[in-house]
Design a protein around this motif. Structure first.
Motif, short mmCIF file in Angstrom:
data_model
loop_
_atom_site.label_atom_id
_atom_site.label_comp_id
_atom_site.label_asym_id
_atom_site.label_seq_id
_atom_site.Cartn_x
_atom_site.Cartn_y
_atom_site.Cartn_z
N ARG A 49 -21.47 23.81 -1.88
CA ARG A 49 -21.74 25.01 -1.49
C ARG A 49 -21.49 25.68 -0.94
O ARG A 49 -21.13 26.13 0.09
CB ARG A 49 -22.61 25.25 -3.66
CG ARG A 49 -22.47 26.77 -3.23
CD ARG A 49 -21.21 27.51 -3.69
NE ARG A 49 -20.80 27.28 -4.69
CZ ARG A 49 -19.28 27.47 -5.13
NH1 ARG A 49 -19.30 28.13 -4.07
NH2 ARG A 49 -19.34 27.53 -6.54
N SER B 163 -19.11 43.47 -10.07
CA SER B 163 -17.96 42.42 -10.10
C SER B 163 -17.56 42.17 -9.97
O SER B 163 -16.44 42.94 -8.48
CB SER B 163 -17.57 42.41 -11.84
OG SER B 163 -16.66 43.86 -11.42
N GLY B 164 -16.91 40.20 -9.06
CA GLY B 164 -16.09 39.90 -8.31
C GLY B 164 -16.18 40.47 -6.77
O GLY B 164 -15.17 39.89 -5.72
N THR B 165 -17.50 40.64 -6.35
CA THR B 165 -17.92 40.92 -5.20
C THR B 165 -19.47 39.46 -4.62
O THR B 165 -19.33 38.97 -6.16
CB THR B 165 -18.85 42.42 -4.75
OG1 THR B 165 -19.55 42.20 -5.48
CG2 THR B 165 -17.79 42.88 -5.30
N ALA B 166 -19.49 39.95 -3.98
CA ALA B 166 -20.35 38.20 -3.45
C ALA B 166 -21.90 38.57 -3.05
O ALA B 166 -22.83 38.68 -2.80
CB ALA B 166 -19.88 38.33 -1.50
N GLU C 292 -24.63 41.79 -5.55
CA GLU C 292 -25.28 41.60 -7.05
C GLU C 292 -26.23 42.77 -6.83
O GLU C 292 -26.82 43.31 -5.97
CB GLU C 292 -26.07 41.04 -8.14
CG GLU C 292 -26.30 41.32 -9.34
CD GLU C 292 -27.78 40.06 -9.68
OE1 GLU C 292 -27.96 40.49 -10.64
OE2 GLU C 292 -27.61 38.91 -9.13
N ASP D 52 -23.38 32.61 -5.84
CA ASP D 52 -21.61 31.47 -6.69
C ASP D 52 -20.31 32.09 -6.36
O ASP D 52 -19.60 31.85 -6.68
CB ASP D 52 -22.23 31.33 -7.74
CG ASP D 52 -23.39 30.79 -8.34
OD1 ASP D 52 -23.63 29.66 -7.13
OD2 ASP D 52 -24.14 31.07 -9.29
N ARG D 53 -20.58 33.64 -6.02
CA ARG D 53 -19.56 34.47 -5.95
C ARG D 53 -19.17 34.20 -3.76
O ARG D 53 -18.41 35.08 -3.73
CB ARG D 53 -19.35 35.82 -6.17
CG ARG D 53 -19.36 35.49 -8.27
CD ARG D 53 -19.17 37.00 -8.52
NE ARG D 53 -19.60 38.31 -8.18
CZ ARG D 53 -21.05 38.11 -9.31
NH1 ARG D 53 -21.11 38.31 -9.94
NH2 ARG D 53 -21.48 39.83 -8.35
N ASN E 149 -25.11 36.67 -3.88
CA ASN E 149 -24.84 36.43 -5.41
C ASN E 149 -24.05 34.43 -4.91
O ASN E 149 -23.25 34.87 -4.14
CB ASN E 149 -23.83 37.12 -5.85
CG ASN E 149 -23.49 36.04 -7.43
OD1 ASN E 149 -24.43 34.92 -7.34
ND2 ASN E 149 -23.77 36.87 -8.73
N GLY F 81 -15.59 36.00 -3.36
CA GLY F 81 -15.82 37.06 -3.35
C GLY F 81 -16.21 38.23 -2.10
O GLY F 81 -15.22 38.37 -1.50
#
Length: 333
Positions: free
Chosen positions: A110, A212-215, A217, A162-163, A160, A167
């Protein structure tokens, strides 16, 4: 004269130096010793093979030493493949160590993917631990009563991980927050409602799930500054009234031009009718001459007609003289 033995010794020394230089350029012995001293089991042949693959051994061994000391369990093949792919091995290892210390789950694959995507993986880990504050530019919105409200917000975000790959970035966060501010202010009946409860903007924006959909939070949205701008409603009404006035003026000018054209047309018709009258009058002497020739009109009748015309002209002249005397006669008050 230099003795032959001395020359031989010098030649041997030069050859030894050249051989040692070539040897140490292909065989990084000191780097191999450092790895063994740090507990990293790597053979000298592997280091030579890195040279042949055009890989700088220090770029792989030094991060491997740090990863081994941190207990990451990363092998040399993973580091070398990431280096050959164009990644920054040292930054990835530093990010893995920082994530391990902060108890953030992050695997090598990752972290390598984030690094190859062009993002700073170490900075992302640091933002996960220490959130970042993004300040939006001044967003102008108009309430339902037509008053403009200018708002500046501070958005606290956390990366975030994970994104991070795929993202959206900070620009998307700023754009979405601005959209939420415009929506909240625009749905308010009056600008006073926004000034009295600026936290309504934060609640509305957070409830929309703009991250939502961004890198990132979004942790919180705080209103840094709020101010009243122009009366946009009154300005638009004034502009509309001015436009209506110009339209009415244009229509009035059109009607005036049509009236002038109609007047000119009537004058032309009057002139045309006068021309017809003159033409008809010019035919009267001819008709009288024809009547005299044909015997339908006698000489005495003609003379009586002329007397009547002379009498009529005299009466008209006397009437004009009497009118002039009435106008010049002084009046008694």
């Amino acid at each position: 004269m230099i003795e032959a033995s001395t020359i031989t010794i010098l030649l041997i020394a030069v050859v030894v130096i050249v051989v040692l230089s070539v040897f140490f350029s292909f065989f990084p012995v000191m780097l191999w010793v450092s790895a063994w001293a740090a507990g990293v089991k790597i053979s000298i042949i592997t280091l030579v093979a890195m040279r042949l693959r055009r890989v700088t051994p220090s770029r792989i061994v030094n991060p491997l030493i740090k990863a081994t000391k941190a207990g990451l369990g990363v092998n040399i093949n993973q580091l070398e493949s990431h280096y050959l792919a164009g990644g920054n091995v040292d930054r990835v290892v530093n990010a893995l160590i920082a994530a391990q210390r902060a108890d953030i789950p992050l695997e090598f694959t990752r972290a390598a993917a984030i690094d190859l995507a062009g993002r700073d993986v170490l900075l992302a880990v640091q933002m996960s631990v220490n959130p970042r504050v993004i300040e939006t530019p001044i967003v102008a919105a108009v309430a339902k009563n037509g008053i403009e409200v200018k708002v500046k917000a501070r958005v606290t975000v956390r990366a975030n991980i994970d994104r991070l790959v795929g993202g959206a970035g900070e620009e998307t966060i700023i754009a979405r927050v601005g959209e939420g501010i415009v929506t909240t202010v625009g749905s308010s009946d009056s600008h006073k409602d926004v000034l009295e409860n600026p936290d309504s903007i934060s609640r509305t924006v957070l409830s929309k799930g703009l991250d939502s959909g961004t890198a990132f939070e979004i942790l919180s949205i705080d209103i840094a500054d709020i101010d009243v701008g122009k009366n946009i409603g009154a300005y638009l009404q004034t502009e509309q009234a001015e436009a209506d006035k110009r339209i009415a003026q244009a229509k009035a000018e059109e009607r005036r031009a049509m009236a002038v054209a109609h007047e000119q047309e009537m004058k032309a018709r009057v002139v045309e009718m006068k021309a017809l009258v003159v033409e008809s009058e010019s035919k009267v002497p001819l008709a009288m001459a024809e009547a005299l020739r044909s015997g339908k009109l006698g000489v005495m009748d003609y003379m009586n007609l002329k007397n009547i015309e002379a009498d009529t002209q005299m009466r008209g002249s006397l009437g004009k003289l009497n009118d002039g005397d009435d106008n010049t006669r002084p009046t008694n008050k």
